[in-house]
Design a protein around this motif. Structure first.
Motif: not given
Length: 142
Positions: A57-58, A62-66, A134, A138, A130
């Protein structure tokens, strides 16, 4: 396309790190904790999969984990296992490849399938995704 190539390269790097992480857990669980090999394998696999999730993810995407992504992520490992197993069988039984080399070839063949599925799970596809991502709770990272 260049960003996807970068993602694919980072994905391969994370796979290497994940393999090393797996063995770093597996070996001591097997030899120092004296767990049965399948128990050691399962614990090491699960721990390394958690690490793989966060690295992918990171670092890779390069995205945010959920939580949603975290719960769907094991599907990538199931896919990898199925593709590798089918490839291993085909290479050994139909192609006549050596049993020692065939798993390595099957693993390389599985990489694109695993990459595509993990990308679908971890990377939002459009701006609406997105917004939906959002709104997802998270995973807190300390």
């Amino acid at each position: 396309m260049p960003s996807q190539l970068g993602q694919l390269i980072r994905f391969g790097f994370v796979g290497g790190v994940n393999t090393c992480t797996f063995y770093a857990f597996y070996w001591p669980l097997l030899h120092l904790a004296h767990l049965p090999y399948f128990v050691a394998y399962t614990i090491a696999f699960l721990l390394s999969m958690v690490g793989s999730f966060f690295l992918n993810t990171y670092f890779t995407y390069r995205t945010k984990p959920s939580w949603k992504k975290f719960l769907l992520f094991p599907l990538t490992n199931v896919t990898n296992f199925v593709v590798q197993s089918a490839g291993l069988f085909a290479l050994v039984h139909w192609v006549g490849m050596n049993k020692t080399i065939a798993p390595l070839v099957a693993a390389v063949v599985a990489i694109p399938f695993t990459y595509v599925l993990s990308r679908r799970i971890l990377v939002p596809r459009d701006p609406e995704s997105d917004e939906a991502a959002a709104a997802e709770p998270k995973i807190p990272v300390k």
